[in-house]
Design an enzyme around this catalytic site. Structure first.
Site, PDB file in Angstrom:
ATOM      1  N   ARG A  91       0.841  -1.206   0.000  1.00 56.57           N
ATOM      2  CA  ARG A  91       0.000   0.000   0.000  1.00 56.57           C
ATOM      3  C   ARG A  91       0.872   1.251   0.000  1.00 56.57           C
ATOM      4  NH1 ARG A  91       0.984   2.430   4.563  1.00 56.57           N
ATOM      5  NH2 ARG A  91       1.348   1.234   6.482  1.00 56.57           N
ATOM      6  N   GLY A  92       0.273   2.362  -0.361  1.00 60.19           N
ATOM      7  CA  GLY A  92       0.972   3.635  -0.253  1.00 60.19           C
ATOM      8  C   GLY A  92       1.083   4.064   1.203  1.00 60.19           C
ATOM      9  N   GLY A  93       1.940   5.047   1.462  1.00 60.08           N
ATOM     10  CA  GLY A  93       2.066   5.583   2.811  1.00 60.08           C
ATOM     11  C   GLY A  93       3.307   5.090   3.521  1.00 60.08           C
ATOM     12  N   GLN A  94       3.362   5.353   4.825  1.00 63.30           N
ATOM     13  CA  GLN A  94       4.551   5.063   5.610  1.00 63.30           C
ATOM     14  C   GLN A  94       4.217   4.041   6.697  1.00 63.30           C
ATOM     15  OE1 GLN A  94       7.093   8.580   6.158  1.00 63.30           O
ATOM     16  NE2 GLN A  94       5.660   9.743   4.938  1.00 63.30           N
ATOM     17  N   THR A  96       2.421   2.500   9.971  1.00 63.26           N
ATOM     18  CA  THR A  96       1.226   2.669  10.781  1.00 63.26           C
ATOM     19  C   THR A  96       1.091   1.472  11.706  1.00 63.26           C
ATOM     20  OG1 THR A  96      -1.110   3.312  10.761  1.00 63.26           O
ATOM     21  CG2 THR A  96      -0.453   1.542   9.267  1.00 63.26           C
ATOM     22  N   HIS A  98      -1.604  -1.274  13.610  1.00 65.45           N
ATOM     23  CA  HIS A  98      -2.926  -1.884  13.682  1.00 65.45           C
ATOM     24  C   HIS A  98      -2.976  -2.747  14.929  1.00 65.45           C
ATOM     25  CE1 HIS A  98      -3.888  -0.474   9.736  1.00 65.45           C
ATOM     26  NE2 HIS A  98      -3.018  -1.259   9.122  1.00 65.45           N
ATOM     27  N   GLY A 164      -4.529   4.104   3.508  1.00 62.74           N
ATOM     28  CA  GLY A 164      -3.480   3.731   2.572  1.00 62.74           C
ATOM     29  C   GLY A 164      -4.104   2.836   1.520  1.00 62.74           C
ATOM     30  N   VAL A 176      -8.850   1.877   5.100  1.00 61.50           N
ATOM     31  CA  VAL A 176      -8.836   2.848   6.189  1.00 61.50           C
ATOM     32  C   VAL A 176      -8.677   2.146   7.533  1.00 61.50           C
ATOM     33  CG1 VAL A 176     -10.329   4.407   4.867  1.00 61.50           C
ATOM     34  CG2 VAL A 176     -11.361   2.817   6.527  1.00 61.50           C
ATOM     35  N   CYS A 193       2.833   7.421  10.121  1.00 64.51           N
ATOM     36  CA  CYS A 193       2.731   8.086   8.813  1.00 64.51           C
ATOM     37  C   CYS A 193       3.805   9.134   8.597  1.00 64.51           C
ATOM     38  CB  CYS A 193       1.339   8.677   8.617  1.00 64.51           C
ATOM     39  SG  CYS A 193       0.043   7.434   8.673  1.00 64.51           S
TER      40      CYS A 193
END
Length: 228
Positions: A91-94, A96, A98, A164, A176, A193
């Site tokens: 996925r895109g982004g940095q 995170t 969960h 992402g 999300v 992020c």
């Protein structure tokens, strides 16, 4: 309403910008935490089936055991302490986090039959979160240059939801993550992020009493408003 059998060319393969939106999205809810590799495998298989037109669109609501995930833009320096398993993901982004108490929504939609516009899709995801939060009594906002949904708290801003995405064959993957009542100390192992100047929050941290079922209902209702 059925998609026309003949689909005109628009320069990206057979995409029909005027095609009617399919509104029969399946909702799947997992009551127990789902291991991240299992979730990736199931999501990938469903997305491939959607692309082959052998399965319908789906939104999967779930929680994960505590983990960190690294998007395609993740920087090693933003992993402060690997307190939990770390997964590299497409996925895109940095980075995170969960974990339990966070509602993850994996969204698998066919943009060929909707609108093949990635930026518009991301903005729709943001709006979905904003309207869901509003229904739950929280004012969530976008911030220029920052991914996710933010809450103004006096002189500071905290992030309450992340997103992402990945697009493969015009089918969306990932989605999300909304903080309902996670252990916020778990975020301390990363720079969420890539944003160091701001913190994280949750519905519970803001004094909002909401069950996961309450959140799921709000997500479903507002999804229909945004995506049909």
């Amino acid at each position: 309403m059925e998609i026309p059998a003949r689909v005109p060319e628009h320069g990206f393969g057979k995409l029909n910008l005027d095609a009617p939106v399919q509104s029969q999205v399946e909702w799947k809810v997992s009551d127990q935490p789902v291991a991240y590799p299992q979730a990736l495998a199931e999501m990938g298989a469903r997305a491939a089936a959607i692309a082959e037109d052998t399965a319908g669109e789906q939104v999967w609501l779930l929680e994960h055991p505590p983990i960190y995930t690294a998007g395609t833009s993740a920087k090693d320096a933003d992993l402060i302490e690997a307190r939990f398993p770390v997964y590299r993901t497409g996925r895109g982004g940095q980075f995170t986090y969960h974990g339990p108490g966070q509602r993850v929504g994996y969204v698998m939609l066919d943009l060929k039959t909707r609108k093949p516009d990635v930026r518009a899709y991301v903005r729709d995801l943001e709006q979905w979160l904003i309207e869901t939060l509003a229904q739950l009594g929280v004012k969530g906002e976008r911030r220029e240059g920052r991914v996710g949904i933010w809450v103004q708290r006096g002189q500071r801003e905290d992030k309450i939801a992340a997103l992402g995405v990945r697009i493969k064959r015009w089918v969306t993957l990932h989605g999300v993550a909304l903080n309902v009542d996670p252990d916020l100390s778990h975020f301390s192992g990363i720079v969420p992020c890539g944003v160091r100047a701001h913190g994280v929050t949750s519905l519970a941290d803001l004094g909002i009493v909401a069950t996961m079922a309450d959140v799921d209902m709000a997500l479903k209702q507002n999804f229909k408003k945004i995506f049909g």
